[in-house]
Motif scaffolding. Structure first.
Motif, PDB file in Angstrom:
ATOM      1  N   GLU A 129       0.831  -1.303  -0.198  1.00  0.00           N
ATOM      2  CA  GLU A 129      -0.105  -0.216   0.065  1.00  0.00           C
ATOM      3  C   GLU A 129       0.808   1.281   0.022  1.00  0.00           C
ATOM      4  OE1 GLU A 129      -3.162   0.472  -0.046  1.00  0.00           O
ATOM      5  OE2 GLU A 129      -3.406  -1.361  -1.002  1.00  0.00           O
ATOM      6  N   ARG A 130       2.072   1.247   0.403  1.00  0.00           N
ATOM      7  CA  ARG A 130       3.102   2.317   0.469  1.00  0.00           C
ATOM      8  C   ARG A 130       3.088   2.663  -0.987  1.00  0.00           C
ATOM      9  NH1 ARG A 130       5.573   3.778   4.840  1.00  0.00           N
ATOM     10  NH2 ARG A 130       6.517   2.509   6.523  1.00  0.00           N
ATOM     11  N   ARG A 131       2.817   2.142  -2.131  1.00  0.00           N
ATOM     12  CA  ARG A 131       2.867   2.609  -3.499  1.00  0.00           C
ATOM     13  C   ARG A 131       2.114   3.869  -3.936  1.00  0.00           C
ATOM     14  NH1 ARG A 131      -0.609  -1.413  -3.687  1.00  0.00           N
ATOM     15  NH2 ARG A 131      -2.398  -1.403  -5.190  1.00  0.00           N
ATOM     16  N   ARG A 132       0.957   3.980  -2.991  1.00  0.00           N
ATOM     17  CA  ARG A 132       0.005   5.143  -3.225  1.00  0.00           C
ATOM     18  C   ARG A 132       0.796   6.534  -2.866  1.00  0.00           C
ATOM     19  NH1 ARG A 132      -4.444   2.396  -4.659  1.00  0.00           N
ATOM     20  NH2 ARG A 132      -4.676   0.292  -3.480  1.00  0.00           N
ATOM     21  N   VAL A 133       1.039   7.284  -3.612  1.00  0.00           N
ATOM     22  CA  VAL A 133       1.573   8.397  -3.243  1.00  0.00           C
ATOM     23  C   VAL A 133       0.992   9.923  -4.036  1.00  0.00           C
ATOM     24  CG1 VAL A 133       3.889   7.604  -2.794  1.00  0.00           C
ATOM     25  CG2 VAL A 133       3.495   8.121  -5.135  1.00  0.00           C
ATOM     26  N   SER A 134       1.351  11.030  -3.351  1.00  0.00           N
ATOM     27  CA  SER A 134       0.545  12.185  -4.042  1.00  0.00           C
ATOM     28  C   SER A 134       1.540  12.762  -5.270  1.00  0.00           C
ATOM     29  CB  SER A 134       0.720  13.117  -3.127  1.00  0.00           C
ATOM     30  OG  SER A 134       0.413  14.534  -3.684  1.00  0.00           O
ATOM     31  N   PRO A 135       1.057  13.066  -6.130  1.00  0.00           N
ATOM     32  CA  PRO A 135       1.914  13.535  -7.440  1.00  0.00           C
ATOM     33  C   PRO A 135       2.387  14.713  -7.199  1.00  0.00           C
ATOM     34  CG  PRO A 135      -0.498  13.186  -8.056  1.00  0.00           C
ATOM     35  CD  PRO A 135      -0.285  12.803  -6.677  1.00  0.00           C
ATOM     36  N   GLU A 136       2.047  15.632  -6.063  1.00  0.00           N
ATOM     37  CA  GLU A 136       2.625  16.808  -5.763  1.00  0.00           C
ATOM     38  C   GLU A 136       3.640  16.486  -4.473  1.00  0.00           C
ATOM     39  OE1 GLU A 136       2.429  19.659  -7.082  1.00  0.00           O
ATOM     40  OE2 GLU A 136       1.480  18.401  -8.306  1.00  0.00           O
TER      41      GLU A 136
END
Ligand code: PTJ
Length: 249
Positions: A129-136
């Protein structure tokens, strides 16, 4: 004990996961071995971390449940000092917990926290789940500070060409061995020390800050850390460690 209570409180509030309590126990064990103080190689890593954060174009501090419970105010103060963004990033992610951690950080004074509704990008080659990140945030970052991390994401971030600063009491973890700068120290001691170095280094030229990073050798720091542990245990073995508090009949 104070740290343990903070984590238990975080656990009861749904900020810390049960696995976070286990991780803390592992950390405590290494902290006893280090003598529960910041050792010389950690100080060198903390100085290099401050230089890297100050020189970064898009520095980001990644926050999980344990870090939010133990050091939310310090995360906010460090982010302000070095101009970093704060992003929630969780191994055991639920949207509800991500929102709760944002709440903890906002209460600690953060004006903006990424990584909740905006975690729409993904880090390639990462299953968790750590793969989910903010583009900013983490996706765009050139330097990411990752307290209490897992090895997989550290390696994935390195593969993307980012400088990864890890804070991990275990010098042998995969995170410690994969990071660009490894701080083997308790997160509650490490964050204020990085901030103090950042304040000092603001008086330096960029060239001098770059020199600190160029001269920094993470492999040498990890070896120095292991030598420190070995020498401390050797010296305790020679001196004896028994407390001899109880009278013998
Ligand atoms: O909040 P989540 O969902 O992101 O989950 C957080 C945990 C910590 C459960 C997750 O990231 C995890 O499982 O991490 P690991 O793989 O157990 O790694 C945590 C590392 O942090 C271990 O090597 C511990 O020794 C170390 N550690 C524990 N407490 C501290 C610490 N390092 C620095 N300061 C601490 N207080």
């Amino acid at each position: 004990m104070v740290l343990r209570e903070k984590l238990v409180k975080g656990f009861k509030e749904g900020v810390v996961v049960p696995e976070g309590l286990i991780a803390h126990g592992r950390g405590e064990c290494f902290d006893y071995i280090l003598g529960e103080e910041t050792i010389a190689p950690a100080l060198k890593a903390e100085k290099a971390a401050a230089a890297a954060l100050l020189l970064a174009r898009h520095p980001v501090i990644s926050v999980n449940g344990n870090t939010a419970s133990l050091a939310a105010e310090e995360v906010v103060k460090l982010a302000e000092e070095v101009g970093a963004k704060i992003e929630v990033n969780l191994f055991y992610r639920t949207e509800e917990r991500a929102a709760k951690i944002r709440e903890v950080l906002m209460r600690a004074g953060a004006k903006e926290v990424l990584g909740v509704e905006d975690a729409t990008a993904t880090i390639p080659e990462l299953e968790s789940e750590r793969r989910r990140v903010s583009p900013e945030g983490i996706l765009k970052a050139d330097v990411v500070l990752v307290p209490l991390e897992d090895g997989d994401r550290t390696e994935a971030l390195r593969r993307l060409g980012k400088t990864v600063i890890a804070v991990d009491l275990n010098p042998l973890s995969r995170t410690s061995r994969a990071a660009s700068i490894t701080i083997v120290d308790n997160v509650v001691r490490a964050l204020p020390k990085i901030r103090a170095f950042a304040r000092e280094l603001k008086g330096y030229t960029d060239k001098d800050k770059r020199k600190i990073i160029d001269e920094y050798d993470n492999e040498a720091i990890l070896k120095e850390t292991l030598r420190h542990i070995k020498e401390r245990l050797d010296s305790l073995t020679q001196q004896g460690i028994s407390l001899n508090l109880l009278p013998r009949n």
